[in-house]
Motif scaffolding. Structure first.
Motif, PDB file in Angstrom:
ATOM      1  N   UNK A 218      14.524  -7.298   4.401  1.00  9.35           N
ATOM      2  CA  UNK A 218      15.586  -7.495   5.380  1.00  9.35           C
ATOM      3  C   UNK A 218      16.697  -6.470   5.268  1.00  9.35           C
ATOM      4  N   UNK A 219      16.859  -5.894   4.083  1.00  9.59           N
ATOM      5  CA  UNK A 219      17.927  -4.911   3.880  1.00  9.59           C
ATOM      6  C   UNK A 219      17.701  -3.629   4.672  1.00  9.59           C
ATOM      7  N   UNK A 220      16.496  -3.453   5.184  1.00  5.41           N
ATOM      8  CA  UNK A 220      16.236  -2.336   6.101  1.00  5.41           C
ATOM      9  C   UNK A 220      16.959  -2.545   7.427  1.00  5.41           C
ATOM     10  N   UNK A 221      17.267  -3.815   7.732  1.00  8.00           N
ATOM     11  CA  UNK A 221      17.953  -4.199   8.974  1.00  8.00           C
ATOM     12  C   UNK A 221      17.198  -3.755  10.218  1.00  8.00           C
ATOM     13  N   UNK A 222      15.874  -3.661  10.094  1.00  6.60           N
ATOM     14  CA  UNK A 222      15.033  -3.277  11.224  1.00  6.60           C
ATOM     15  C   UNK A 222      13.610  -3.752  10.955  1.00  6.60           C
ATOM     16  N   UNK A 223      12.861  -3.991  12.028  1.00 12.13           N
ATOM     17  CA  UNK A 223      11.449  -4.356  11.911  1.00 12.13           C
ATOM     18  C   UNK A 223      10.637  -3.078  12.056  1.00 12.13           C
ATOM     19  N   UNK A 229       7.309  -1.183   3.869  1.00 15.71           N
ATOM     20  CA  UNK A 229       7.170  -0.548   2.562  1.00 15.71           C
ATOM     21  C   UNK A 229       8.029  -1.259   1.522  1.00 15.71           C
ATOM     22  N   UNK A 230       9.232  -1.682   1.907  1.00 15.74           N
ATOM     23  CA  UNK A 230      10.101  -2.394   0.970  1.00 15.74           C
ATOM     24  C   UNK A 230       9.444  -3.678   0.477  1.00 15.74           C
ATOM     25  N   UNK A 231       8.809  -4.412   1.383  1.00 15.83           N
ATOM     26  CA  UNK A 231       8.124  -5.645   0.999  1.00 15.83           C
ATOM     27  C   UNK A 231       6.937  -5.331   0.086  1.00 15.83           C
ATOM     28  N   UNK A 232       6.196  -4.287   0.419  1.00 20.48           N
ATOM     29  CA  UNK A 232       5.012  -3.930  -0.363  1.00 20.48           C
ATOM     30  C   UNK A 232       5.378  -3.537  -1.788  1.00 20.48           C
ATOM     31  N   UNK A 233       6.364  -2.655  -1.942  1.00 22.77           N
ATOM     32  CA  UNK A 233       6.734  -2.218  -3.293  1.00 22.77           C
ATOM     33  C   UNK A 233       7.387  -3.349  -4.084  1.00 22.77           C
ATOM     34  N   UNK A 234       8.070  -4.250  -3.386  1.00 23.96           N
ATOM     35  CA  UNK A 234       8.645  -5.423  -4.043  1.00 23.96           C
ATOM     36  C   UNK A 234       7.539  -6.265  -4.673  1.00 23.96           C
ATOM     37  N   UNK A 235       6.493  -6.483  -3.921  1.00 21.32           N
ATOM     38  CA  UNK A 235       5.374  -7.295  -4.409  1.00 21.32           C
ATOM     39  C   UNK A 235       4.662  -6.613  -5.587  1.00 21.32           C
ATOM     40  N   UNK A 236       4.437  -5.320  -5.473  1.00 26.39           N
ATOM     41  CA  UNK A 236       3.740  -4.592  -6.530  1.00 26.39           C
ATOM     42  C   UNK A 236       4.531  -4.632  -7.831  1.00 26.39           C
ATOM     43  N   UNK A 279      11.213   4.072  -2.899  1.00 21.28           N
ATOM     44  CA  UNK A 279      10.025   4.400  -3.702  1.00 21.28           C
ATOM     45  C   UNK A 279       8.737   3.977  -3.012  1.00 21.28           C
ATOM     46  N   UNK A 280       7.616   4.515  -3.514  1.00 20.56           N
ATOM     47  CA  UNK A 280       6.295   4.139  -3.044  1.00 20.56           C
ATOM     48  C   UNK A 280       5.609   3.210  -4.027  1.00 20.56           C
ATOM     49  N   UNK A 281       4.396   2.787  -3.732  1.00 21.32           N
ATOM     50  CA  UNK A 281       3.698   1.802  -4.565  1.00 21.32           C
ATOM     51  C   UNK A 281       3.492   2.230  -6.015  1.00 21.32           C
ATOM     52  N   UNK A 282       3.159   3.498  -6.265  1.00 18.41           N
ATOM     53  CA  UNK A 282       2.932   3.939  -7.636  1.00 18.41           C
ATOM     54  C   UNK A 282       4.224   3.920  -8.450  1.00 18.41           C
ATOM     55  N   UNK A 283       5.315   4.338  -7.820  1.00 18.25           N
ATOM     56  CA  UNK A 283       6.612   4.280  -8.504  1.00 18.25           C
ATOM     57  C   UNK A 283       7.009   2.831  -8.762  1.00 18.25           C
ATOM     58  N   UNK A 284       6.714   1.955  -7.805  1.00 20.93           N
ATOM     59  CA  UNK A 284       7.021   0.539  -7.974  1.00 20.93           C
ATOM     60  C   UNK A 284       6.221  -0.065  -9.123  1.00 20.93           C
ATOM     61  N   UNK A 285       4.967   0.340  -9.256  1.00 18.80           N
ATOM     62  CA  UNK A 285       4.143  -0.169 -10.334  1.00 18.80           C
ATOM     63  C   UNK A 285       4.707   0.246 -11.696  1.00 18.80           C
ATOM     64  N   UNK A 286       5.201   1.462 -11.784  1.00 20.67           N
ATOM     65  CA  UNK A 286       5.807   1.947 -13.022  1.00 20.67           C
ATOM     66  C   UNK A 286       7.098   1.189 -13.324  1.00 20.67           C
ATOM     67  N   UNK A 287       7.932   1.003 -12.310  1.00 21.91           N
ATOM     68  CA  UNK A 287       9.181   0.264 -12.502  1.00 21.91           C
ATOM     69  C   UNK A 287       8.887  -1.144 -13.009  1.00 21.91           C
ATOM     70  N   UNK A 288       7.971  -1.847 -12.353  1.00 22.53           N
ATOM     71  CA  UNK A 288       7.638  -3.200 -12.767  1.00 22.53           C
ATOM     72  C   UNK A 288       7.012  -3.240 -14.150  1.00 22.53           C
ATOM     73  N   UNK A 289       6.129  -2.282 -14.441  1.00 24.03           N
ATOM     74  CA  UNK A 289       5.463  -2.267 -15.734  1.00 24.03           C
ATOM     75  C   UNK A 289       6.425  -2.120 -16.889  1.00 24.03           C
TER      76      UNK A 289
END
Length: 393
Positions: A218-223, A229-236, A279-289
């Motif tokens: 939602x912080x994108x304030x747009x659909x 991408x924000x939702x996807x990286x959040x989940x990862x 960030x993208x999915x790979x960066x998100x995976x590193x952050x979460x890990x």
């Protein structure tokens, strides 16, 4: 006005409120003793109600009014001048008000985890009210409202702080405030009691995970693709942090616990929050890990090394997670090192000074801690005259 953007932010607003009620309430409620679960529910619910009114009265104006570098002023107090036709970007301004209101609710509610089982209800309601208006709302203005740290003409840093959904505004402020409150309160008299209902903790964490899609997306304030991408990286990030927390726990203690794994989920969510717009999915995976291991280790540092009874690890999970995400934006080249570290320093000092000052001020009027007898009895009965269960544990 864009209909798709408006529809998505309507949904996101509901999702972020869902994070506090009932998500955070269940997550925290399951972690305490059975005799304190209703007090946690009461604190979360009361904060949601009071912050909503205060956001209308002055909070929104302080955070998002025109104002100056330091605060937004009071021109939009009580939504003065805002109608159903007023726009904020491509959505109605009243919807932007409501979406941001849910952030103003959950930030002081996060602090609840630091003081459960021993704090005075009256104290925390007065403290939370003042803290949201004096600490949270100005910081939101500095970073999101075009103020001191936003990269505007009067900004301290030319590039501005990159904090997409609240690594500094929400998680660092709540984490530091939690740590300071825990120091002032002192430890619980019975600090080693295990969670009374791990299943409730998991359910609450699962609700937080789902609600976080509204928080970050939602912080994108747009659909648009940015929200997706924000939702996807959040989940990862959440999934990866859950795995590494559980794996590290098994490596250290021989068993991976449910409570540990879902706490890892929250660490991954907090850590990706500021970075989810970049960030993208790979960066998100590193952050979460990394977050799953780092935040787990910090829980021990706070409790065992620093001897601070931050009861439900608000600083180690939310504070450290949010700070880590802010730094990783600079590591990955998505933000200026000067702005990111400078923003952390400025807001960290502000939060510490305001929080300590408010604690000293409010406890001159109201007791900060319940009596020893009430703490032993449990706050459900002592403070609210109710019991969640007919149990003695």
């Amino acid at each position: 006005m864009n209909g798709a953007d408006t529809a998505w932010i309507l949904v996101a607003t509901a999702l972020v409120l869902f994070m506090t009620l009932p998500g955070l309430a269940l997550f925290y409620g399951g972690l305490v003793r059975a005799r304190n679960v209703l007090s946690v529910f009461m604190q979360c619910f009361s904060i949601a109600c009071v912050m909503s009114i205060l956001w209308l009265v002055a909070g929104y104006s302080i955070a998002f009014g025109e104002g100056n570098a330091f605060w937004g002023g009071l021109d939009k107090a009580f939504l003065n001048g805002v109608t159903a036709d007023s726009l904020s970007g491509t959505i109605p301004e009243v919807l932007f008000f409501a979406f941001q209101m849910t952030f103003a609710i959950i930030t002081p509610a996060l602090i609840v985890g630091a003081y459960v089982e021993r704090i005075s209800y009256a104290f925390i309601m007065v403290f939370s009210s003042l803290w949201m208006l004096i600490c949270y709302a100005p910081v939101a203005h500095w970073i999101w409202g075009g103020g001191l740290l936003a990269g505007a003409e009067w900004s301290l840093f030319e590039d501005g702080v990159n904090d997409f959904a609240g690594g500094i505004v929400v998680h660092q402020t709540a984490g530091i405030a939690a740590l300071i409150l825990a120091v002032f309160l002192g430890p619980r008299r019975k600090a080693t009691t295990p969670p009374h209902n791990p299943g409730m903790v998991m359910i609450g964490a699962a609700m937080l995970w789902v609600g976080w899609f509204g928080f970050n997306g939602g912080s994108q304030l747009a659909a648009d693709g940015g929200a997706a991408m924000a939702i996807t990286v959040t989940h990862i990030s959440a999934a990866m942090a859950s795995i590494t927390w559980a794996a590290w726990e098994r490596f250290r203690f021989g068993k991976a616990s449910l409570v540990g794994m879902v706490t890892g989920t929250i660490a991954g969510l907090a850590s990706i929050t500021p970075a989810s717009g970049s960030v993208g999915p790979m960066e998100a995976m590193l952050i979460g890990g990394v977050a799953g291991i780092m935040c787990q280790e910090l829980c021990g540092v706070v409790k065992n090394l620093l001897k601070i009874d931050d009861t439900l690890d608000v600083f180690a999970v939310h504070g450290v997670g949010g700070i880590f995400g802010i730094i990783m934006l600079a590591v990955f080249g998505h933000a200026s090192w000067t702005a990111q570290l400078g923003g952390l320093l400025v807001v960290g000092i502000w939060t510490a000074v305001v929080t300590a000052g408010l604690v000293v001020l409010v406890r001159m009027i109201l007791p900060i801690r319940v009596s020893e007898e009430d703490e032993i009895t449990g706050l459900d009965l002592a403070s609210h005259g109710e019991r969640a269960y007919e149990l003695t544990s």
